[in-house]
Design a protein around this motif. Structure first.
Motif, PDB file in Angstrom:
ATOM      1  N   GLN A 101      -7.594  -0.559   7.040  1.00 48.55           N
ATOM      2  CA  GLN A 101      -7.315  -0.565   8.475  1.00 48.55           C
ATOM      3  C   GLN A 101      -5.850  -0.919   8.731  1.00 48.55           C
ATOM      4  N   ALA A 102      -5.349  -1.911   7.994  1.00 52.26           N
ATOM      5  CA  ALA A 102      -3.956  -2.340   8.201  1.00 52.26           C
ATOM      6  C   ALA A 102      -2.997  -1.210   7.864  1.00 52.26           C
ATOM      7  N   MET A 103      -3.304  -0.483   6.789  1.00 51.04           N
ATOM      8  CA  MET A 103      -2.424   0.632   6.409  1.00 51.04           C
ATOM      9  C   MET A 103      -2.513   1.755   7.454  1.00 51.04           C
ATOM     10  N   LEU A 104      -3.736   1.990   7.963  1.00 50.11           N
ATOM     11  CA  LEU A 104      -3.904   3.008   9.005  1.00 50.11           C
ATOM     12  C   LEU A 104      -3.098   2.605  10.247  1.00 50.11           C
ATOM     13  N   HIS A 145       1.279   3.368  14.016  1.00 47.64           N
ATOM     14  CA  HIS A 145       2.446   2.829  14.706  1.00 47.64           C
ATOM     15  C   HIS A 145       3.664   3.699  14.399  1.00 47.64           C
ATOM     16  N   ALA A 146       3.765   4.106  13.141  1.00 44.65           N
ATOM     17  CA  ALA A 146       4.914   4.929  12.754  1.00 44.65           C
ATOM     18  C   ALA A 146       4.858   6.291  13.447  1.00 44.65           C
ATOM     19  N   THR A 147       3.636   6.866  13.564  1.00 40.11           N
ATOM     20  CA  THR A 147       3.561   8.216  14.134  1.00 40.11           C
ATOM     21  C   THR A 147       3.581   8.194  15.664  1.00 40.11           C
ATOM     22  N   THR A 148       2.784   7.309  16.276  1.00 37.86           N
ATOM     23  CA  THR A 148       2.745   7.333  17.751  1.00 37.86           C
ATOM     24  C   THR A 148       4.006   6.743  18.361  1.00 37.86           C
ATOM     25  N   MET A 149       4.577   5.739  17.716  1.00 40.21           N
ATOM     26  CA  MET A 149       5.759   5.095  18.291  1.00 40.21           C
ATOM     27  C   MET A 149       7.029   5.524  17.563  1.00 40.21           C
ATOM     28  N   ASN A 150       6.890   6.456  16.641  1.00 41.53           N
ATOM     29  CA  ASN A 150       8.038   6.962  15.901  1.00 41.53           C
ATOM     30  C   ASN A 150       8.818   5.831  15.236  1.00 41.53           C
ATOM     31  N   ASP A 207      10.000   4.376  12.085  1.00 33.74           N
ATOM     32  CA  ASP A 207      10.143   4.630  10.655  1.00 33.74           C
ATOM     33  C   ASP A 207      10.305   3.312   9.911  1.00 33.74           C
ATOM     34  N   ALA A 208      10.885   2.355  10.628  1.00 31.84           N
ATOM     35  CA  ALA A 208      11.173   1.093   9.955  1.00 31.84           C
ATOM     36  C   ALA A 208       9.881   0.369   9.617  1.00 31.84           C
ATOM     37  N   ASN A 209       9.973  -0.481   8.653  1.00 30.15           N
ATOM     38  CA  ASN A 209       8.824  -1.257   8.256  1.00 30.15           C
ATOM     39  C   ASN A 209       8.385  -2.149   9.410  1.00 30.15           C
ATOM     40  N   HIS A 210       7.117  -2.020   9.857  1.00 28.79           N
ATOM     41  CA  HIS A 210       6.669  -2.793  11.006  1.00 28.79           C
ATOM     42  C   HIS A 210       6.552  -4.267  10.696  1.00 28.79           C
ATOM     43  N   VAL A 211       6.618  -4.620   9.430  1.00 30.99           N
ATOM     44  CA  VAL A 211       6.564  -6.051   9.123  1.00 30.99           C
ATOM     45  C   VAL A 211       7.946  -6.542   8.701  1.00 30.99           C
ATOM     46  N   ALA A 212       8.966  -5.800   9.125  1.00 28.52           N
ATOM     47  CA  ALA A 212      10.331  -6.179   8.750  1.00 28.52           C
ATOM     48  C   ALA A 212      10.563  -7.635   9.126  1.00 28.52           C
ATOM     49  N   GLY A 213      11.225  -8.343   8.253  1.00 27.79           N
ATOM     50  CA  GLY A 213      11.516  -9.740   8.547  1.00 27.79           C
ATOM     51  C   GLY A 213      10.464 -10.658   7.937  1.00 27.79           C
ATOM     52  N   ASP A 214       9.313 -10.105   7.587  1.00 32.16           N
ATOM     53  CA  ASP A 214       8.270 -10.902   6.974  1.00 32.16           C
ATOM     54  C   ASP A 214       8.549 -10.972   5.459  1.00 32.16           C
ATOM     55  N   GLU A 215       7.845 -11.859   4.790  1.00 31.76           N
ATOM     56  CA  GLU A 215       8.055 -11.930   3.352  1.00 31.76           C
ATOM     57  C   GLU A 215       7.528 -10.652   2.704  1.00 31.76           C
ATOM     58  N   ASN A 216       7.917 -10.428   1.480  1.00 30.75           N
ATOM     59  CA  ASN A 216       7.484  -9.220   0.781  1.00 30.75           C
ATOM     60  C   ASN A 216       5.992  -9.285   0.508  1.00 30.75           C
ATOM     61  N   ILE A 217       5.248  -8.353   1.071  1.00 29.60           N
ATOM     62  CA  ILE A 217       3.795  -8.386   0.855  1.00 29.60           C
ATOM     63  C   ILE A 217       3.466  -7.488  -0.333  1.00 29.60           C
ATOM     64  N   GLU A 218       2.738  -8.037  -1.280  1.00 31.72           N
ATOM     65  CA  GLU A 218       2.297  -7.253  -2.421  1.00 31.72           C
ATOM     66  C   GLU A 218       0.902  -6.725  -2.091  1.00 31.72           C
ATOM     67  N   TYR A 219       0.851  -5.569  -1.383  1.00 32.18           N
ATOM     68  CA  TYR A 219      -0.443  -5.067  -0.906  1.00 32.18           C
ATOM     69  C   TYR A 219      -1.485  -4.987  -2.012  1.00 32.18           C
ATOM     70  N   ARG A 220      -1.057  -4.500  -3.163  1.00 31.84           N
ATOM     71  CA  ARG A 220      -2.059  -4.216  -4.195  1.00 31.84           C
ATOM     72  C   ARG A 220      -2.649  -5.483  -4.808  1.00 31.84           C
ATOM     73  N   ALA A 221      -1.983  -6.597  -4.574  1.00 35.83           N
ATOM     74  CA  ALA A 221      -2.502  -7.851  -5.124  1.00 35.83           C
ATOM     75  C   ALA A 221      -3.897  -8.152  -4.586  1.00 35.83           C
ATOM     76  N   PHE A 222      -4.202  -7.626  -3.381  1.00 35.10           N
ATOM     77  CA  PHE A 222      -5.492  -7.947  -2.754  1.00 35.10           C
ATOM     78  C   PHE A 222      -6.471  -6.774  -2.871  1.00 35.10           C
ATOM     79  N   ASP A 223      -6.027  -5.701  -3.524  1.00 31.03           N
ATOM     80  CA  ASP A 223      -6.777  -4.456  -3.483  1.00 31.03           C
ATOM     81  C   ASP A 223      -8.208  -4.583  -3.981  1.00 31.03           C
ATOM     82  N   GLY A 224      -8.420  -5.399  -4.996  1.00 28.63           N
ATOM     83  CA  GLY A 224      -9.753  -5.455  -5.596  1.00 28.63           C
ATOM     84  C   GLY A 224     -10.682  -6.416  -4.895  1.00 28.63           C
TER      85      GLY A 224
END
Ligand SMILES: Cc1cc2nc3c(=O)[nH]c(=O)nc-3n(C[C@H](O)[C@H](O)[C@H](O)COP(=O)(O)OP(=O)(O)OC[C@H]3O[C@@H](n4cnc5c(N)ncnc54)[C@H](O)[C@@H]3O)c2cc1C
Length: 563
Positions: A519-522, A527-532, A534-551
């Motif tokens: 859901q978060a990725m969707l 946000h990128a498509t409807t609001m155009n 391109d920038a990372n919407h979590v800019a300014g946040d720490e580096n999130i390692e998405y795949r760390a939580f994948d399993g």
């Protein structure tokens, strides 16, 4: 002559105090550094306590809770859901404690009913088979956002001025007396007046600090030493409502053992860990895991639920005998009105600390009584009798729903949220589409909220629940932004959407596994498509390692767990 009072803090206690003082005829200004509910009030579990939780260990708080629970039913019906609560005893839990809980409730005038495990599961089918018996108590769920806004609205109706995004940066101390506050704006107030960086001084005959966990910092501005005993707690939100009753574990020490149904979701929480700074403390994955593990002992389906977000709050506790205990769970939930003239030799200034959301009104009454006493005003408190706006007659909701042909679930939710304001808000000539499907919020409600807060979509969220459901703003944030245009320019609308989106993200990033990760990725893609964007919407946040939580949550990297 009307005395002027500045109330610092826009949580439940501050807005309740502003209402109480304004109703007694004071000239009140409330200043809040962020939005209303910015502090702990917007980060609570939303448990309308019956007091049963404290009936063994902290009887004074238990009595206060039950009394105020009854008052809030009278004055704030539209902010409350009467769920009832169960204290469940599981196999192996102490019989002795169960009996002490019952005796404690009787002593504190808290109604109870003992039911069998079978009956408990009949009422709540997802309870574990290990439930042996349970105590029913009049717990409930309270919406802190609506409660706070209703208090602020009532204060304004009685002549108060509410200044949001106005941070007190200093107290004006003259001749040993606090004579006002110096405020720096963090942005325009909710009427879009002022700008970030503007400063202003509000003079006052009396200043009340209702700043909760921040009370020590405020007191220091007047040279007063006020040590708080603050502690943090994490709460986790599931995507569906598996229960209709508040569930508590009937054990002496309770961390993370309460499950509260709230609107379309269920809230799990909360731990109790001391922190030093209410603005700077770690939000850790092990806390999220712990909340899920403990809750699933009582309600096993919770372990497999989709968690849509996690959030943390800091309890504004005060220990009159500092360091009397090393366990934050033992710090009293009582509240205290600290008169800094008597306590510290600084006149014109009091702090109201401790307490619970459930007891906010009584805290407000006590500190308002104190202000009256100091200034020699003889006006009684009426906040326990006069209903809050929208709440005059909760039973009228059904009539409104008929009147507006509001039998659909969406209309029912609107009617419940708005209370007796429903006709005024919903009776519009234009079409009224649903803008937030997850929480069933229509355009009329969003427009009404924008009228109140201006181009602040987080303010709209707090008033309507738009973007607080399953998709966490993925499908509605841009629609909410569109409602700002053309009254507000495209740039303002875009910034407001970004702020809303950042706020939603803050809570989701701790629940990124399984379906919530998708859901978060969707959402990021939408946000990128409807609001155009391109920038990372979590800019300014720490580096999130998405795949760390994948399993799943058990795949959290080693070292992130607390145990
Ligand atoms: C994890 C957790 C769960 C809880 N669950 C429950 C529950 O289920 N039921 C219950 O009854 N209670 C619960 N509580 C307790 C309850 O939430 C709080 O006691 C209550 O919300 C405190 O309200 P308040 O108005 O006193 O403080 P706050 O809501 O924190 O208000 C203080 C305000 O002061 C503002 N402020 C600070 N500094 C400044 C400044 N310099 N200038 C201007 N403004 C400033 C802050 O922004 C803040 O909005 C919980 C607390 C926590 C932490």
């Amino acid at each position: 002559m009307s005395y002027s009072v500045v109330v610092i803090g826009g949580g439940a206690t501050g807005t309740g105090t502003a209402r109480d003082l304004a109703m007694r005829g004071f000239d009140v200004t409330l200043v809040e550094r962020g939005n209303l509910t910015e502090g702990t009030t917007g980060r609570t579990h939303g448990h309308l306590h019956s007091g049963a939780r404290y009936a063994v260990s902290d009887k004074e708080s238990a009595v206060d809770c039950m009394r105020e629970n009854r008052v809030l039913h009278r004055i704030a019906g539209h902010c409350i859901e009467d769920t009832g609560g169960l204290f469940v005893q599981l196999e192996g839990d102490s019989d002795d404690y169960f009996e002490r809980k019952l005796a404690g409730c009787a002593e504190c005038d808290i109604p109870t009913e003992v039911i069998s495990g079978e009956e408990a599961r009949r009422r709540e089918p997802y309870l574990t088979d290990a439930v042996e018996r349970a105590i029913w108590v009049p717990d409930g769920a309270v919406d802190p956002f609506r409660l706070c806004v209703a208090n602020a609205a009532s204060a304004v109706e009685h002549g108060a001025r509410i200044e949001t995004h106005a941070e007190v940066v200093d107290l004006v101390v003259e001749g040993g007396r606090v004579a006002g506050v110096e405020v720096k704006r963090q942005g325009p107030n909710h009427h879009s007046e002022g700008a970030a960086g503007d400063t202003e001084t509000f003079e006052a005959d009396y200043v009340v600090s209702a700043t909760g966990a921040w009370a020590g910092q405020l007191a220091a501005m007047a040279g007063v030493d006020l040590e708080m005993a603050i502690s943090k707690g994490a709460m986790v939100v599931t995507n569906v409502r598996q229960l209709d009753t508040v569930i508590n574990r009937c054990l002496p020490k309770g961390e993370g053992d309460t499950i509260i149904p709230h609107e379309t979701t269920v809230l799990l929480g909360a731990n109790d860990d001391p922190v030093d700074d209410p603005d700077d403390y770690p939000e850790e994955q092990w806390e999220v895991d712990m909340m899920i593990d403990i809750a699933s002992e009582m309600v096993p389906v919770v372990a497999d639920a989709r968690m849509i977000r996690a959030y943390w709050g800091v309890r504004p506790l005060y220990d009159p005998n500092p360091k009397s205990t090393t366990d934050p769970g033992d710090v009293t939930r009582n509240y205290f009105v600290l008169d800094h003239a008597e306590r510290d030799g600084v006149a014109g200034f009091a702090s109201v600390v401790g307490g619970k959301l459930t007891t906010y009104r009584e805290m407000a009454e006590s500190v308002s009584d104190h202000v009256c006493e100091v200034l020699g005003v003889e006006e009684p408190c009426r906040t326990d009798e006069v209903p809050l706006p929208g709440s005059a007659d909760p039973s009228a909701l059904d009539e409104y729903m008929d009147e507006f042909d509001l039998r659909s679930p969406i209309a029912r939710r609107s009617g419940q949220r708005l209370g007796d304001r429903a006709p005024e808000v919903l009776d519009i000539d234009e079409p009224n589409p649903t803008l937030c499907e997850c929480e069933a919020v229509t355009r009329a409600e969003v427009r009404d909220a924008i009228d109140q807060v201006g181009a602040d979509l987080n303010g709209v969220r707090l008033r309507t629940r738009a973007s607080m459901g399953n998709c966490q703003g993925g499908f509605c944030s841009h629609r909410l932004g569109a409602e700002l245009y053309p009254d507000h320019g495209a740039e303002v609308a875009r910034d407001a959407v970004d702020e809303l989106y950042q706020e939603r993200w803050k809570g989701q990033r701790h629940a990124l596994w399984g379906e919530q990760l998708s859901q978060a990725m969707l959402n990021a893609m939408l946000h990128a498509t409807t609001m155009n964007h391109d920038a990372n919407h979590v800019a300014g946040d720490e580096n999130i390692e998405y795949r760390a939580f994948d399993g799943g949550r058990t795949a959290v990297p080693e070292g992130s767990h607390g145990d």
